[in-house]
Design a protein around this motif. Structure first.
Motif, PDB file in Angstrom:
ATOM      1  N   LYS A 174       5.538   9.394  22.371  1.00  0.00           N
ATOM      2  CA  LYS A 174       6.915   9.583  22.826  1.00  0.00           C
ATOM      3  C   LYS A 174       7.867   9.006  21.779  1.00  0.00           C
ATOM      4  N   TYR A 175       8.985   9.681  21.570  1.00  0.00           N
ATOM      5  CA  TYR A 175       9.999   9.128  20.670  1.00  0.00           C
ATOM      6  C   TYR A 175      11.384   9.283  21.283  1.00  0.00           C
ATOM      7  N   GLY A 176      12.268   8.347  20.902  1.00  0.00           N
ATOM      8  CA  GLY A 176      13.674   8.477  21.225  1.00  0.00           C
ATOM      9  C   GLY A 176      14.402   9.067  20.033  1.00  0.00           C
ATOM     10  N   SER A 177      14.322   8.355  18.890  1.00  0.00           N
ATOM     11  CA  SER A 177      14.793   8.880  17.613  1.00  0.00           C
ATOM     12  C   SER A 177      13.586   9.036  16.699  1.00  0.00           C
ATOM     13  N   LEU A 178      13.537  10.154  15.986  1.00  0.00           N
ATOM     14  CA  LEU A 178      12.395  10.486  15.141  1.00  0.00           C
ATOM     15  C   LEU A 178      12.844  10.602  13.691  1.00  0.00           C
ATOM     16  N   ILE A 179      12.129   9.924  12.787  1.00  0.00           N
ATOM     17  CA  ILE A 179      12.380  10.034  11.353  1.00  0.00           C
ATOM     18  C   ILE A 179      11.170  10.681  10.705  1.00  0.00           C
ATOM     19  N   ILE A 180      11.380  11.830  10.079  1.00  0.00           N
ATOM     20  CA  ILE A 180      10.301  12.542   9.392  1.00  0.00           C
ATOM     21  C   ILE A 180      10.287  12.082   7.936  1.00  0.00           C
ATOM     22  N   ALA A 181       9.200  11.444   7.537  1.00  0.00           N
ATOM     23  CA  ALA A 181       9.065  10.900   6.185  1.00  0.00           C
ATOM     24  C   ALA A 181       7.699  11.287   5.624  1.00  0.00           C
ATOM     25  N   THR A 182       7.400  12.567   5.700  1.00  0.00           N
ATOM     26  CA  THR A 182       6.060  13.060   5.382  1.00  0.00           C
ATOM     27  C   THR A 182       5.835  13.326   3.901  1.00  0.00           C
ATOM     28  N   GLY A 183       6.885  13.257   3.089  1.00  0.00           N
ATOM     29  CA  GLY A 183       6.723  13.383   1.653  1.00  0.00           C
ATOM     30  C   GLY A 183       6.277  14.762   1.203  1.00  0.00           C
ATOM     31  N   CYS A 184       5.367  14.785   0.240  1.00  0.00           N
ATOM     32  CA  CYS A 184       4.877  16.027  -0.348  1.00  0.00           C
ATOM     33  C   CYS A 184       3.358  16.045  -0.381  1.00  0.00           C
ATOM     34  N   THR A 185       2.824  17.230  -0.576  1.00  0.00           N
ATOM     35  CA  THR A 185       1.409  17.396  -0.864  1.00  0.00           C
ATOM     36  C   THR A 185       1.272  17.973  -2.267  1.00  0.00           C
ATOM     37  N   ALA A 186       0.174  17.687  -2.928  1.00  0.00           N
ATOM     38  CA  ALA A 186      -0.035  18.172  -4.284  1.00  0.00           C
ATOM     39  C   ALA A 186      -0.211  19.681  -4.304  1.00  0.00           C
ATOM     40  N   SER A 187       0.467  20.338  -5.240  1.00  0.00           N
ATOM     41  CA  SER A 187       0.225  21.766  -5.456  1.00  0.00           C
ATOM     42  C   SER A 187      -1.175  21.940  -6.042  1.00  0.00           C
ATOM     43  N   ARG A 188      -1.891  22.938  -5.562  1.00  0.00           N
ATOM     44  CA  ARG A 188      -3.285  23.108  -5.952  1.00  0.00           C
ATOM     45  C   ARG A 188      -3.497  24.432  -6.683  1.00  0.00           C
ATOM     46  N   LEU A 189      -4.471  24.444  -7.545  1.00  0.00           N
ATOM     47  CA  LEU A 189      -4.904  25.707  -8.129  1.00  0.00           C
ATOM     48  C   LEU A 189      -5.602  26.525  -7.043  1.00  0.00           C
ATOM     49  N   PRO A 190      -5.464  27.842  -7.063  1.00  0.00           N
ATOM     50  CA  PRO A 190      -6.106  28.666  -6.031  1.00  0.00           C
ATOM     51  C   PRO A 190      -7.622  28.460  -6.012  1.00  0.00           C
ATOM     52  N   GLU A 191      -8.170  28.484  -4.820  1.00  0.00           N
ATOM     53  CA  GLU A 191      -9.616  28.301  -4.681  1.00  0.00           C
ATOM     54  C   GLU A 191     -10.387  29.394  -5.408  1.00  0.00           C
ATOM     55  N   LYS A 192      -9.831  30.620  -5.450  1.00  0.00           N
ATOM     56  CA  LYS A 192     -10.541  31.748  -6.061  1.00  0.00           C
ATOM     57  C   LYS A 192     -10.701  31.591  -7.575  1.00  0.00           C
ATOM     58  N   ILE A 193      -9.927  30.714  -8.211  1.00  0.00           N
ATOM     59  CA  ILE A 193     -10.111  30.476  -9.644  1.00  0.00           C
ATOM     60  C   ILE A 193     -10.757  29.115  -9.908  1.00  0.00           C
ATOM     61  N   GLY A 194     -11.281  28.497  -8.840  1.00  0.00           N
ATOM     62  CA  GLY A 194     -12.024  27.247  -9.004  1.00  0.00           C
ATOM     63  C   GLY A 194     -11.252  25.996  -8.683  1.00  0.00           C
ATOM     64  N   GLY A 195     -10.123  26.121  -8.020  1.00  0.00           N
ATOM     65  CA  GLY A 195      -9.277  24.965  -7.733  1.00  0.00           C
ATOM     66  C   GLY A 195      -9.882  23.932  -6.812  1.00  0.00           C
ATOM     67  N   SER A 196     -10.971  24.277  -6.135  1.00  0.00           N
ATOM     68  CA  SER A 196     -11.612  23.324  -5.211  1.00  0.00           C
ATOM     69  C   SER A 196     -13.028  22.956  -5.642  1.00  0.00           C
ATOM     70  N   LEU A 197     -13.389  23.260  -6.873  1.00  0.00           N
ATOM     71  CA  LEU A 197     -14.726  22.921  -7.361  1.00  0.00           C
ATOM     72  C   LEU A 197     -14.937  21.403  -7.380  1.00  0.00           C
ATOM     73  N   PRO A 198     -16.171  20.941  -7.189  1.00  0.00           N
ATOM     74  CA  PRO A 198     -16.456  19.522  -7.414  1.00  0.00           C
ATOM     75  C   PRO A 198     -16.080  19.130  -8.837  1.00  0.00           C
ATOM     76  N   GLY A 199     -15.439  17.994  -8.984  1.00  0.00           N
ATOM     77  CA  GLY A 199     -14.973  17.559 -10.292  1.00  0.00           C
ATOM     78  C   GLY A 199     -13.537  17.903 -10.575  1.00  0.00           C
TER      79      GLY A 199
END
Length: 419
Positions: free
Chosen positions: A166-191
């Motif tokens: 529950k909140y009375g006043s809400l402050i959104i401070a979620t920042g950013c997420t890192a931009s990623r290379l597409p998975e189809k070109i290997g952006g999620s490979l181990p390493g």
């Protein structure tokens, strides 16, 4: 003599909801009952509330720099104890995120930064706000449980674990997420690594302990600071970016050339004016090389991607987005279009007074200042416009034993995200 209603209003500030946006009467609390003991006094009796946070008057979503500096401002105004709750996806109390690439990545013999050394608010010369600090100040902390949905009408949040807040006043401070290379070109490979939090940095350090060849994708803040840290590990480092020179948003070509030469003197190689075609995996599935659009291939053991960031809007789209610069649209007090809901830091699209435009600024200085301005607007009669001069800086090669350390600072319009 004070009336029962005045006592109830004062009591509600302790663990109830915000006086700026009252809780609907049907949400789990009964009307206070008078006690027969004492003149003008009464005892409150409540039906058990079906909410998982005790502190409900103010809720901050996000556990980064902005949340830490907002918390300090609430404490300074005596409005944190029993009133403020912070909900974070991270395992740690808020910390100075720039330390991750400016000092955390160094090998142990080079005296790297480590928690609790860089909790907020040490970056601006303030007190170190460890987990114990939040407990002592009566601030409720919910870690490793990001918010996944919001009910604006009921003023409730739901977290990944299923908690109802529950909140009375809400402050959104979620920042950013890192931009990623597409998975189809290997952006999620181990390493392949991206850096936004301590867990990411720890994963990269573990990888570097076994790395000989490193490719850094991106010639901006993250890329250049990561490459400088890699020098301390004596890695064979190559930086790749599509622009004609590094830090193109800030540096002139001549300044960029001098900066590049400093890196070259430390053994770093540059590949400019070309993009990643795809990342290739070896027989073990781990990244082993980078194929470029110009047809060349660079062998590597590890890849670090630093190609920017995206505002972490998450479940808050209904609060009101800015489609030009991204993020959540706010006014000069960081108020969204929804009464009682605010947004600060990287995620906020705000009026940049000095240049008369809407902007988003992804920098720790703005995170700190916007948090303080917003909290003061909520807690006091402050009504003046947020008047911010964009500020950017970097510090590289600051590890123990480095023959030369380098700092730079910029003020003004060049480095902001604005259209």
């Amino acid at each position: 003599m004070a009336s029962a209603s005045s006592f109830a209003a004062a009591a509600s500030l302790k663990r109830g909801v915000s006086p700026w946006r009252p809780e609907p009467p049907a949400l789990g609390r009964t009307t206070p009952r008078r006690s027969s003991i004492g003149l003008g006094c009464f005892r409150r009796s409540y039906v058990a509330a079906a909410f998982d946070n005790e502190n409900r008057e103010f809720v901050i979503v996000g556990g980064g720099n902005a949340a830490g500096y907002a918390a300090r401002t609430f404490v300074e105004h005596g409005m944190a104890d029993g009133r403020l709750c912070i909900v974070s996806k991270e395992a740690h109390a808020p910390y100075e995120r720039p330390a991750l690439t400016k000092g955390y990545l160094f090998p142990l013999e080079k005296k790297p930064a480590r928690l609790p050394g860089f909790h907020t608010c040490v970056g601006s010369g303030g007190e170190r706000q460890t987990a114990e600090w939040y407990k002592e100040k009566g601030i409720e902390m919910l870690h490793e449980d990001p918010v996944t949905s919001i009910d604006i009408d009921k003023q409730t949040l739901t977290t990944d674990s299923g908690k109802l807040l529950k909140y009375g006043s809400l402050i959104i401070a979620t920042g950013c997420t890192a931009s990623r290379l597409p998975e189809k070109i290997g952006g999620s490979l181990p390493g392949v690594h991206y850096i936004r939090d301590v867990a990411d940095a720890n994963s990269l350090i573990s990888s570097w302990e076994k790395t000989k060849k490193l490719v850094v994708v991106g010639g901006g803040y993250i890329g250049m600071e990561v490459a400088a840290a890699a020098v301390a590990w004596k890695l064979n480092t190559t930086i790749i970016f599509p622009e004609n020179h590094l830090l193109q948003r800030l540096f002139t070509p001549s300044l960029a050339q001098r900066y590049e030469e400093f890196y070259k003197d430390n053994g770093v190689k540059f590949v400019k004016g070309t993009s990643i075609k795809h990342l290739e995996a070896g027989s073990d599935g781990h990244v082993c090389s980078v194929k470029l659009e110009d047809g060349s291939t660079i062998e590597t053991d590890t890849v670090v991607v630093g190609i920017g960031a995206k505002p972490a809007v998450g479940p808050f789209e209904r609060v009101g987005l800015n489609t030009s610069v991204g993020g959540i649209q706010v006014d000069s007090q960081f108020r969204t279009k929804i009464p009682g809901i605010f947004a600060i830091g990287d995620v906020a699209a705000f009026p940049l007074k000095i240049y008369d435009r809407i902007a988003r600024v992804e920098h720790v200085d703005h995170a700190r200042r916007s948090a303080q301005h917003c909290a003061k607007s909520i807690l006091t009669a402050q009504s003046h416009t947020y008047d911010y001069l964009p500020y950017f800086y970097s510090r590289v090669f600051e590890y123990e034993g480095s023959p030369r350390k380098l700092w730079w600072q910029f003020f003004g319009d060049n480095g902001i995200i604005c259209y």
